[in-house]
Write a protein that holds these residues in place. Sequence first.
Motif, PDB file in Angstrom:
ATOM      1  N   LEU A 149      -9.259   9.139   3.506  1.00  0.00           N
ATOM      2  CA  LEU A 149      -8.656   7.843   3.176  1.00  0.00           C
ATOM      3  C   LEU A 149      -7.226   7.787   3.674  1.00  0.00           C
ATOM      4  CD1 LEU A 149      -8.361   5.115   1.672  1.00  0.00           C
ATOM      5  CD2 LEU A 149      -7.900   6.445  -0.405  1.00  0.00           C
ATOM      6  N   ILE A 150      -6.491   8.861   3.469  1.00  0.00           N
ATOM      7  CA  ILE A 150      -5.078   8.895   3.859  1.00  0.00           C
ATOM      8  C   ILE A 150      -4.941   9.004   5.373  1.00  0.00           C
ATOM      9  CG2 ILE A 150      -2.961  10.264   3.690  1.00  0.00           C
ATOM     10  CD1 ILE A 150      -3.898  10.973   0.803  1.00  0.00           C
ATOM     11  N   THR A 164       0.813  -1.208   0.000  1.00  0.00           N
ATOM     12  CA  THR A 164       0.000   0.000   0.000  1.00  0.00           C
ATOM     13  C   THR A 164       0.847   1.259   0.000  1.00  0.00           C
ATOM     14  OG1 THR A 164      -1.726  -1.158   1.229  1.00  0.00           O
ATOM     15  CG2 THR A 164      -1.854   1.225   1.211  1.00  0.00           C
ATOM     16  N   MET A 165       2.073   1.180   0.520  1.00  0.00           N
ATOM     17  CA  MET A 165       2.951   2.342   0.676  1.00  0.00           C
ATOM     18  C   MET A 165       2.294   3.383   1.574  1.00  0.00           C
ATOM     19  SD  MET A 165       4.557   2.697  -3.161  1.00  0.00           S
ATOM     20  CE  MET A 165       5.850   3.817  -2.574  1.00  0.00           C
ATOM     21  N   PHE A 195      -6.523   3.159  -6.144  1.00  0.00           N
ATOM     22  CA  PHE A 195      -7.378   3.505  -7.280  1.00  0.00           C
ATOM     23  C   PHE A 195      -6.770   3.233  -8.652  1.00  0.00           C
ATOM     24  CE2 PHE A 195      -8.672   6.525  -3.876  1.00  0.00           C
ATOM     25  CZ  PHE A 195      -9.974   6.077  -3.722  1.00  0.00           C
ATOM     26  N   ILE A 196      -5.453   3.089  -8.745  1.00  0.00           N
ATOM     27  CA  ILE A 196      -4.818   3.052 -10.060  1.00  0.00           C
ATOM     28  C   ILE A 196      -4.405   1.655 -10.496  1.00  0.00           C
ATOM     29  CG2 ILE A 196      -2.960   3.985 -11.474  1.00  0.00           C
ATOM     30  CD1 ILE A 196      -5.062   6.043 -10.521  1.00  0.00           C
ATOM     31  N   VAL A 197      -3.732   0.912  -9.634  1.00  0.00           N
ATOM     32  CA  VAL A 197      -3.209  -0.397 -10.037  1.00  0.00           C
ATOM     33  C   VAL A 197      -4.355  -1.311 -10.455  1.00  0.00           C
ATOM     34  CG1 VAL A 197      -1.185  -0.242  -8.556  1.00  0.00           C
ATOM     35  CG2 VAL A 197      -3.278  -1.264  -7.663  1.00  0.00           C
ATOM     36  N   LEU A 250       0.577   9.712  -1.987  1.00  0.00           N
ATOM     37  CA  LEU A 250       0.400   9.349  -3.392  1.00  0.00           C
ATOM     38  C   LEU A 250       0.467   7.837  -3.579  1.00  0.00           C
ATOM     39  CD1 LEU A 250       2.496  12.113  -5.223  1.00  0.00           C
ATOM     40  CD2 LEU A 250       0.025  12.013  -4.851  1.00  0.00           C
ATOM     41  N   GLY A 251       1.283   7.182  -2.758  1.00  0.00           N
ATOM     42  CA  GLY A 251       1.345   5.729  -2.824  1.00  0.00           C
ATOM     43  C   GLY A 251       0.025   5.102  -2.428  1.00  0.00           C
ATOM     44  N   ILE A 252      -0.644   5.663  -1.407  1.00  0.00           N
ATOM     45  CA  ILE A 252      -1.956   5.154  -0.991  1.00  0.00           C
ATOM     46  C   ILE A 252      -2.958   5.298  -2.121  1.00  0.00           C
ATOM     47  CG2 ILE A 252      -3.905   5.553   0.563  1.00  0.00           C
ATOM     48  CD1 ILE A 252      -1.893   6.378   2.709  1.00  0.00           C
TER      49      ILE A 252
END
Length: 457
Positions: free
Chosen positions: A331-332, A251-252, A264-266, A257-259
Amino acid sequence: MNFINEIVSQGRRIIVDTFSGGGIERDAPFSPEIPEDLRQWLPDLFDRFPIVFPWQKPVPVDPALHNVWIFDNTAFRTPRQGDERPDLEEVKDPKVSKPTLLDGPETAVGPAMRPSGWEVEFVACYFIKNSGKDESKVVAGIAHALNIRDDDLATHKRIAKRVQPFIDTVLPSRTLRITMDGKEEQTLGPSSYSGISTGNHELHFDPPVPGEFKSTPVNLPPPFSIPSRTILAEETGWGIISDIDDTIKITMTPDPLGILNSTFIVEEPDPVPGMPELYARITATLNSPPFFYLSASPYNLYPFLKQFREKYFPPGTIILRDASWQNLGGLITSLTNNTEEYKTSRLRKIHSWLPRRKFICIGDSTQSDPEAYGNAARKFPGWIRAIYIRKVEGIAAMDEKTKNSQERFEKAFEGVDRNIWFVFSEPRELDRRVEELAREGDAVVGGRVTYLGRMSK
């Protein structure tokens, strides 16, 4: 026109805050506040909270209009007389849950129904179907933050699908009738201002032991509902409590930005290398213990995380955080703020369900897993038999020198037997330790308990 819309929006915001704000805050004591810097570059999600007046009575979910998720859960034995469990929430009033047996001679509601000696906490979430407003604005905000091109339609579509549970309007003061194993019906709810209902329910039929059963909403078939899977856990044996983010799923967490990227992106979330194999070995070595996946992720990610768990890890209860915030920055902050307090409270709840089991806690060094597990080990001596912390490295935004320092771990586990906790980098480092736990268990010798082959008072 934009000026008028803004006035209407602000007026609605004042009404919601007036009638619901206090309730949202009370129902979500661990819901994090969102720093102003996050609010400035992440989109608002205000419209997901409806106007609810205090005098409104609970009403059933409408199958034609609503979506429902029922979380997977774990059933436990009802405490017997003299078995004091102060952290165990009381069973719901049967007049509210209205249990009804669907087969057998006893079908009436009331004292004639025989409790089976099992109970289970049901958590359910309620939404209005496809009700999220300004979806394109939210998608564009995430895409802009991560430098996703406007013509990357596949990624934009993926963001839209995953963001839907964050923007759909939640349903406070709703109830849901469910069928348990096709043998009993009960009512869940009423839901909180966050659109979540939580409560313990006694079972009045004999569930399959060992085994599991499903619970489904009455008159609400898929895809408008997610049914639950209940695993029966006897009072003794092993159990596993596992973090998710950066323990078993990449998850980073230290990087905002990693979250966003991993959420949402991968195309598909990636497991931490070696962890699926480790959990498979734990399952085989410890005779299929119940798993509890304790995460600070918001409940909106349940379908996403459930699919990930089903693909890579053993079945189990996923415990997630409330999400009573009105900006995606929540979320973050859910994953980074007040996680020690939140996880410590949920560990107490798991202990109230299964106080006689022996637990292994697995987490990582990015957030507060060491501190939360250390708190539980001190509060409930002998309940936690092993704590394994994955040392996370290679995330630019993470203060590795502090997070991975021996001083940090020594402080987190102060007063905890040194033979119980272990910091690892590679999952294979835990194989021998798990085998020793299975072999030696909790043999009591002369009033002392053996941990990993060593004696401790």
